[in-house]
Design a protein around this motif. Structure first.
Motif, PDB file in Angstrom:
ATOM      1  N   LEU A 132     -43.438  49.528  11.965  1.00 46.41           N
ATOM      2  CA  LEU A 132     -44.549  48.712  11.467  1.00 46.41           C
ATOM      3  C   LEU A 132     -45.783  48.855  12.352  1.00 46.41           C
ATOM      4  O   LEU A 132     -46.915  48.843  11.856  1.00 46.41           O
ATOM      5  N   PHE A 133     -45.584  48.976  13.664  1.00 48.89           N
ATOM      6  CA  PHE A 133     -46.726  49.163  14.563  1.00 48.89           C
ATOM      7  C   PHE A 133     -47.427  50.490  14.264  1.00 48.89           C
ATOM      8  O   PHE A 133     -48.663  50.544  14.176  1.00 48.89           O
ATOM      9  N   TYR A 134     -46.665  51.555  14.090  1.00 47.73           N
ATOM     10  CA  TYR A 134     -47.251  52.844  13.734  1.00 47.73           C
ATOM     11  C   TYR A 134     -47.923  52.773  12.363  1.00 47.73           C
ATOM     12  O   TYR A 134     -48.985  53.378  12.148  1.00 47.73           O
ATOM     13  N   LEU A 135     -47.315  52.043  11.431  1.00 54.73           N
ATOM     14  CA  LEU A 135     -47.903  51.914  10.102  1.00 54.73           C
ATOM     15  C   LEU A 135     -49.241  51.186  10.161  1.00 54.73           C
ATOM     16  O   LEU A 135     -50.195  51.559   9.456  1.00 54.73           O
ATOM     17  N   GLY A 136     -49.333  50.152  11.000  1.00 60.77           N
ATOM     18  CA  GLY A 136     -50.591  49.445  11.165  1.00 60.77           C
ATOM     19  C   GLY A 136     -51.679  50.336  11.745  1.00 60.77           C
ATOM     20  O   GLY A 136     -52.841  50.286  11.309  1.00 60.77           O
ATOM     21  N   PHE A 153     -54.442  45.983  14.579  1.00 60.00           N
ATOM     22  CA  PHE A 153     -53.761  46.247  13.313  1.00 60.00           C
ATOM     23  C   PHE A 153     -52.272  46.498  13.525  1.00 60.00           C
ATOM     24  O   PHE A 153     -51.448  46.115  12.683  1.00 60.00           O
ATOM     25  N   GLY A 154     -51.917  47.157  14.630  1.00 59.59           N
ATOM     26  CA  GLY A 154     -50.499  47.360  14.907  1.00 59.59           C
ATOM     27  C   GLY A 154     -49.761  46.045  15.084  1.00 59.59           C
ATOM     28  O   GLY A 154     -48.665  45.849  14.545  1.00 59.59           O
ATOM     29  N   VAL A 155     -50.376  45.116  15.811  1.00 62.57           N
ATOM     30  CA  VAL A 155     -49.758  43.798  16.016  1.00 62.57           C
ATOM     31  C   VAL A 155     -49.743  43.005  14.715  1.00 62.57           C
ATOM     32  O   VAL A 155     -48.762  42.304  14.408  1.00 62.57           O
TER      33      VAL A 155
END
Length: 265
Positions: free
Chosen positions: A117-121, A165-167
């Motif tokens: 999810l962090f990479y996706l953000g 955005f990652g957070v």
């Protein structure tokens, strides 16, 4: 007695040092492998802004050492981001022995999903938000103003947005942890859905440029991730953490009693 009490602490500190050293070695190894491509990496990160600049405009360096140090700084940050899965694995290996079996089964998916999810953000910020945000900034510049962004200031700006955005995309993991720890429940979160939607748009307003379109681009994914987190949180609170922990304690006591009976035989 005091010496025996300090031995577990010392062994844990030694293991912690070993985990930290392994993580540092991983970061340094990746950094050295990417160092030669530091200028190319910076060019890739600056592409969303460069594509929006008017013809003839370019980025500048106001400090003497910025053209050399800024790409290296970015390469080091990228090395940390790439090393994140290995660092999380080291953290997991350090804390796993202190967890119960059912806790380990629940935490493993959270570790993998939080990294993804962090990479996706970050990817969402780079491919969707940056072009829109920089296009907005360039188009709203006063007439006669030549946009020439300092490379170091640009790096600090985009890294802050990457992290934000990652957070923000960690919403499902945060919801699952809150429900698993008993702070709240999926049903309570569903009742508070209107307030959470408003909060998502407020966060979008704070993290994006002051236009409705960019704010919506962050708020809508956060609302979707909230619904995903509420859905999966049901699987983490269904079995009852306390009941499972009491069962594990009973098993430990049973094994302890069996071990105590062996010498008397």
């Amino acid at each position: 007695m005091a010496v025996e009490d300090t031995q577990p602490l010392i062994s844990h500190l030694i293991e912690l040092r070993s985990r930290l050293l392994r993580s540092m070695v991983c970061i340094i190894t990746i950094f050295l492998a990417l160092l030669y491509f530091s200028n190319d990496i910076y060019h890739m990160v600056s592409a969303p802004l460069m594509d929006q600049l008017p013809k003839g405009a370019s980025m500048i360096a106001t400090d003497v050492a910025s053209p050399f140090l800024t790409p290296i700084k970015l390469t080091l940050i990228v090395s940390v981001f790439i090393s994140a899965p290995y660092i999380l694995y080291q953290v997991w290996s350090f804390i796993a022995p202190a967890l119960y079996k059912h806790e380990r089964r629940l935490m493993m998916p959270l570790l993998f999903s939080s990294t993804g999810l962090f990479y996706l953000g970050m990817a969402f910020a780079y491919f969707v938000v940056f072009p829109l945000a920089f296009g907005f900034f360039v188009k709203t510049a006063p007439e006669g103003i030549l946009i020439s962004t300092d490379i170091n200031n640009y790096l600090n700006f985009v890294m802050a947005l990457f992290f934000a955005f990652g957070v923000s995309f960690e919403v499902p993991v945060a919801i699952i942890l809150l429900c698993w720890s008993g702070v709240t429940t999926p049903d309570d979160l569903k009742k508070k859905r209107p307030y959470i939607i408003v909060g998502a748009f407020v966060v979008g307003m704070l993290l994006t440029p002051p236009d409705v379109f960019s704010q919506t681009l962050l708020a809508i994914p956060m609302c979707i991730l909230f619904e995903i987190g509420v859905f999966f949180a049901r699987f983490y609170v269904g079995k009852g953490r306390k009941k499972q922990r009491d069962q594990d304690d009973d098993d430990d006591e049973t094994r302890s009693d069996e071990g105590d009976e062996k010498p008397s035989a």
